[in-house]
Scaffold this motif. Structure first.
Motif, PDB file in Angstrom:
ATOM      1  N   ARG A 211       0.836  -1.194   0.000  1.00  0.00           N
ATOM      2  CA  ARG A 211       0.000   0.000   0.000  1.00  0.00           C
ATOM      3  C   ARG A 211       0.878   1.255   0.000  1.00  0.00           C
ATOM      4  O   ARG A 211       1.929   1.281   0.625  1.00  0.00           O
ATOM      5  CB  ARG A 211      -0.897  -0.012   1.236  1.00  0.00           C
ATOM      6  N   CYS A 212       0.436   2.259  -0.746  1.00  0.00           N
ATOM      7  CA  CYS A 212       1.156   3.536  -0.873  1.00  0.00           C
ATOM      8  C   CYS A 212       2.475   3.392  -1.629  1.00  0.00           C
ATOM      9  O   CYS A 212       3.366   4.241  -1.518  1.00  0.00           O
ATOM     10  CB  CYS A 212       1.395   4.194   0.480  1.00  0.00           C
ATOM     11  N   ILE A 310       7.342   4.936   1.081  1.00  0.00           N
ATOM     12  CA  ILE A 310       5.995   4.510   1.485  1.00  0.00           C
ATOM     13  C   ILE A 310       5.475   5.436   2.585  1.00  0.00           C
ATOM     14  O   ILE A 310       4.330   5.899   2.548  1.00  0.00           O
ATOM     15  CB  ILE A 310       6.018   3.064   2.008  1.00  0.00           C
ATOM     16  N   GLN A 313       4.473   8.865   1.289  1.00  0.00           N
ATOM     17  CA  GLN A 313       3.215   8.828   0.543  1.00  0.00           C
ATOM     18  C   GLN A 313       2.024   8.636   1.483  1.00  0.00           C
ATOM     19  O   GLN A 313       0.975   9.263   1.319  1.00  0.00           O
ATOM     20  CB  GLN A 313       3.254   7.701  -0.495  1.00  0.00           C
ATOM     21  N   ALA A 314       2.188   7.762   2.478  1.00  0.00           N
ATOM     22  CA  ALA A 314       1.111   7.537   3.443  1.00  0.00           C
ATOM     23  C   ALA A 314       0.805   8.821   4.207  1.00  0.00           C
ATOM     24  O   ALA A 314      -0.363   9.154   4.455  1.00  0.00           O
ATOM     25  CB  ALA A 314       1.486   6.418   4.409  1.00  0.00           C
ATOM     26  N   ARG A 317      -1.148  11.153   2.098  1.00  0.00           N
ATOM     27  CA  ARG A 317      -2.550  10.724   1.995  1.00  0.00           C
ATOM     28  C   ARG A 317      -3.359  11.137   3.219  1.00  0.00           C
ATOM     29  O   ARG A 317      -4.543  11.445   3.112  1.00  0.00           O
ATOM     30  CB  ARG A 317      -2.616   9.205   1.817  1.00  0.00           C
ATOM     31  N   ASP A 328     -10.975   4.930   2.007  1.00  0.00           N
ATOM     32  CA  ASP A 328      -9.592   5.319   2.299  1.00  0.00           C
ATOM     33  C   ASP A 328      -9.479   5.696   3.772  1.00  0.00           C
ATOM     34  O   ASP A 328      -9.822   6.806   4.172  1.00  0.00           O
ATOM     35  CB  ASP A 328      -9.178   6.486   1.419  1.00  0.00           C
ATOM     36  N   LEU A 330      -6.824   6.218   5.363  1.00  0.00           N
ATOM     37  CA  LEU A 330      -5.693   7.096   5.622  1.00  0.00           C
ATOM     38  C   LEU A 330      -6.099   8.565   5.611  1.00  0.00           C
ATOM     39  O   LEU A 330      -5.450   9.399   6.240  1.00  0.00           O
ATOM     40  CB  LEU A 330      -4.597   6.871   4.582  1.00  0.00           C
ATOM     41  N   ALA A 338       0.039   6.338   9.541  1.00  0.00           N
ATOM     42  CA  ALA A 338       0.948   6.341   8.398  1.00  0.00           C
ATOM     43  C   ALA A 338       2.194   5.509   8.685  1.00  0.00           C
ATOM     44  O   ALA A 338       2.690   4.775   7.808  1.00  0.00           O
ATOM     45  CB  ALA A 338       1.333   7.782   8.045  1.00  0.00           C
TER      46      ALA A 338
END
Length: 380
Positions: A211-212, A310, A313-314, A317, A328, A330, A338
């Protein structure tokens, strides 16, 4: 226009469909209602119908892909019903000039959500669109609402909060359909000439990763490139067609989700797609993926990125970065959440390569560059 005909149901699944102009809150309200619908333990599913029409260029005679979406929804809802789902919530645009289409899985409550243009504009503003985009979208949405067929049940949500909007929609949803009954209504008739079985399966590029890791962005870039070259291609986000609650067993939900992806890809093939791009969670086993496409060529690509990328990006988000998708968790989440996502990704980094799959290290690459690496892997 979407054709109408009579259909008889003998069923056990009820369906709620939410339509209306962009920005009115169809997806947000639909997601909340779907979660509430499963709170009593009932097997429940949620779909955004727009996810069922990402196939371009549009099929001949169906420029807005209304027919494609309805046919895909018919096929998927029937599968959900056959797997024991009792409630299905569908959000997304429907052809405004036509009567609300029924859905093959069961009798349908169809609601058109209304809100003033200034409210729609305020709700669209956080998406970061240009002024021209905002003006055009609000005008198009207002025109659709003005010409919506009189058979739609209108639900004014205006300036209501999300909680009150959900209550208004719940009050308009008839739940009598949970009892076995017969229902007749408009639908998109199945045309034997476009049966998926009449066409070879398209080639499938299955892009996965932690993910991410940029899986969705890379897959979208691949699809956009194909669409720009006028090559009819389908795009499927496996997570967005796999929102299932309370099915028996974890494997049951995972297997059904994979089955739904296969159904959608075959509908795209019937519409003339030669290729489909799928973005999917890393947990999908390659052997199971290939088993649902026995006649098609499947390229499985796993993206690998550095854990710190990662995490970045998390974290982005959590602040609303990237496209907003249903489910979502996040969005608006804490820094600790995150970190947890990045920690899981770090563990997945050490998963051994799966047989028949390609692993691409794409650390530091942008989506276009990643898409180019995937295409290179497909050619090799």
């Amino acid at each position: 226009m979407v054709a109408s005909s009579a259909r008889t149901y003998s069923l056990s699944m009820e369906i709620l469909r939410l339509a209306g102009p962009p920005g009115v809150g169809k997806s947000t309200i639909g997601w909340v209602i779907a979660q509430q619908a499963g709170d009593d333990g009932s097997p429940t599913a949620y779909l955004d119908i727009d996810q069922l029409g990402m196939c371009y260029p549009a099929p001949k005679g169906d420029p807005e892909r209304w027919r494609l979406k309805e046919r895909a929804l018919d096929a998927i809802s029937s599968a959900l019903r056959d797997h024991g789902v009792l409630r299905l919530v569908v959000s997304g645009v429907a052809c405004p000039e036509d009567p609300p289409p029924s859905t093959a899985g069961g009798p349908t409550t169809s609601l058109w959500l209304d809100a003033p243009a200034e409210v729609i504009r305020d709700r669209l503003a956080p998406r970061g669109w240009s002024e021209d985009q905002l003006v055009d979208t609000v005008q198009i949405g207002a025109a659709e609402s003005d010409r919506a067929h009189m058979s739609w049940k209108r639900v004014p949500i205006g300036t209501l909060t999300l909680a009150y909007s959900v209550e208004a929609v719940q009050a308009a949803w008839s739940h009598s359909a949970v009892e076995p009954l017969e229902h007749r209504g408009a639908h998109v008739p199945v045309d034997a000439s476009r049966s998926p079985g009449d066409r070879a399966e398209p080639s499938v590029v299955w892009v996965t990763g932690p993910r991410c890791a940029g899986v969705s962005s890379a897959g979208w870039s691949l699809a956009m490139d194909a669409w720009g070259r006028e090559r009819r291609t389908g795009f499927v986000d496996a997570a967005q067609v796999g929102f299932l609650q309370n099915l028996k067993g974890e494997s049951s939900s995972a297997q059904l989700a994979l089955h739904l992806v296969a159904i959608l890809i075959r509908e795209f093939a019937a519409a003339g797609a030669a290729e489909c791009i799928v973005v999917a969670p890393l947990e999908s086993p390659p052997d199971e993926v290939r088993s649902v496409f026995p006649k098609g060529r499947v390229l499985l690509v796993r993206l690998d990125v550095a854990p710190e990328q990662i995490f970045a990006q998390a974290l982005a988000r959590t602040r609303g970065g990237g496209s907003v998708q249903a489910g979502d968790d996040l969005l608006g989440a804490s820094r600790e959440t995150a970190k947890a996502v990045a920690a899981t990704a770090a563990e997945q980094h050490f998963w051994p390569p799966r047989q028949g799959g390609r692993v691409l290290d794409v650390s530091g690459s942008d989506p276009v560059q990643v898409a180019e690496q995937i295409r290179a892997a497909a050619r090799s």
